[in-house]
Design a protein around this motif. Sequence first.
Motif, mmCIF file in Angstrom:
data_model
loop_
_atom_site.group_PDB
_atom_site.id
_atom_site.type_symbol
_atom_site.label_atom_id
_atom_site.label_comp_id
_atom_site.label_asym_id
_atom_site.label_seq_id
_atom_site.Cartn_x
_atom_site.Cartn_y
_atom_site.Cartn_z
ATOM 1 N N GLU A 91 9.545 -14.120 6.090
ATOM 2 C CA GLU A 91 8.647 -13.607 6.996
ATOM 3 C C GLU A 91 8.999 -12.209 7.466
ATOM 4 O OE1 GLU A 91 6.084 -14.525 10.931
ATOM 5 O OE2 GLU A 91 7.738 -15.736 10.665
ATOM 6 N N LYS A 92 10.239 -12.238 8.183
ATOM 7 C CA LYS A 92 10.649 -11.118 8.620
ATOM 8 C C LYS A 92 10.913 -10.110 7.750
ATOM 9 C CE LYS A 92 10.458 -13.080 12.669
ATOM 10 N NZ LYS A 92 9.114 -13.128 13.147
ATOM 11 N N LEU A 133 9.130 -9.634 5.061
ATOM 12 C CA LEU A 133 7.951 -9.119 4.422
ATOM 13 C C LEU A 133 7.431 -8.161 5.573
ATOM 14 C CD1 LEU A 133 6.235 -12.226 2.775
ATOM 15 C CD2 LEU A 133 7.161 -10.163 1.742
ATOM 16 N N HIS A 134 7.400 -8.615 6.776
ATOM 17 C CA HIS A 134 6.884 -7.740 7.935
ATOM 18 C C HIS A 134 7.580 -6.347 7.829
ATOM 19 C CE1 HIS A 134 4.018 -10.084 9.913
ATOM 20 N NE2 HIS A 134 4.786 -10.983 9.959
ATOM 21 N N ALA A 135 9.063 -6.512 7.752
ATOM 22 C CA ALA A 135 9.933 -5.176 7.637
ATOM 23 C C ALA A 135 9.634 -4.451 6.493
ATOM 24 C CB ALA A 135 11.391 -5.490 7.918
ATOM 25 N N ASP A 164 7.069 -4.218 4.826
ATOM 26 C CA ASP A 164 5.553 -3.810 4.792
ATOM 27 C C ASP A 164 5.246 -3.633 3.383
ATOM 28 O OD1 ASP A 164 3.163 -3.306 5.961
ATOM 29 O OD2 ASP A 164 3.352 -1.145 6.156
ATOM 30 N N GLU A 165 4.733 -2.598 2.999
ATOM 31 C CA GLU A 165 4.045 -2.338 1.590
ATOM 32 C C GLU A 165 5.271 -2.042 0.558
ATOM 33 O OE1 GLU A 165 0.846 -3.212 0.810
ATOM 34 O OE2 GLU A 165 0.648 -3.713 2.849
ATOM 35 N N HIS A 213 5.246 -8.840 -2.589
ATOM 36 C CA HIS A 213 5.625 -10.321 -2.021
ATOM 37 C C HIS A 213 6.277 -11.087 -3.131
ATOM 38 C CE1 HIS A 213 2.797 -8.897 0.851
ATOM 39 N NE2 HIS A 213 2.298 -9.949 1.391
ATOM 40 N N ILE A 233 16.214 -6.970 9.146
ATOM 41 C CA ILE A 233 15.424 -8.170 8.746
ATOM 42 C C ILE A 233 16.449 -9.446 9.456
ATOM 43 C CG2 ILE A 233 15.263 -9.824 6.691
ATOM 44 C CD1 ILE A 233 14.750 -7.214 4.954
ATOM 45 N N ASN A 259 15.753 -9.666 13.435
ATOM 46 C CA ASN A 259 14.340 -10.222 13.667
ATOM 47 C C ASN A 259 14.495 -11.529 13.378
ATOM 48 O OD1 ASN A 259 13.617 -7.676 14.662
ATOM 49 N ND2 ASN A 259 12.621 -7.230 12.703
ATOM 50 N N GLU A 288 14.336 -15.316 16.251
ATOM 51 C CA GLU A 288 13.436 -16.611 16.032
ATOM 52 C C GLU A 288 14.290 -17.706 15.472
ATOM 53 O OE1 GLU A 288 9.246 -17.678 13.682
ATOM 54 O OE2 GLU A 288 9.810 -15.436 14.347
#
Length: 178
Positions: free
Chosen positions: A72-73, A75-77, A79-80, A84, A133, A136, A140
Amino acid sequence: MVAKEQILLCIDTYRKVFEFDEIIPAAAKTGYNLSDIVDSIFKYLPYGPMFYDEDTVTDQPERQIVAEIVREKALHALDEEVPHGIAVTIERMKKRKSRSKEKIIDIEATIICEKDSHKGIIIGKGGDMLKKIGSNARFEIERLLGSKANLKLWVKVKKDWRDSDSMIKNFGYRKEEG
């Protein structure tokens, strides 16, 4: 916004077609009648044995949750920048034996990508992206596990891993999730 009269007409239409024990108009947005819905659910829901302890929040092992946090971290970092098509495997997850009272868990994880060009993007200039990554994810993971985490990340390329049923299974996914 739907008028109250329209809702009452809709309720009346369904009431004529189906037999309900109760009909409770509610609005999730405003919270109107939500407590009545919860009370009604408990009234009609059969009592049964507990299948899990009260504090159990998932049936997934910690390793799988940690892998998903890292993914998840990432994919967020990213971005595009990277599709995926990444997976995360936990190579090692072990509590460190320590004389101090502070618990530390050593975690070694690998981010799997499909292309060599993606590997460079995931690592970033001077390792900056991988560091971001990891930082972050570590935050969590420590909250989840209730202890300090020493997280080491690697990046590997496995070309077309999403097309391989065995690799998808090894990474803990089912075919339709891959």
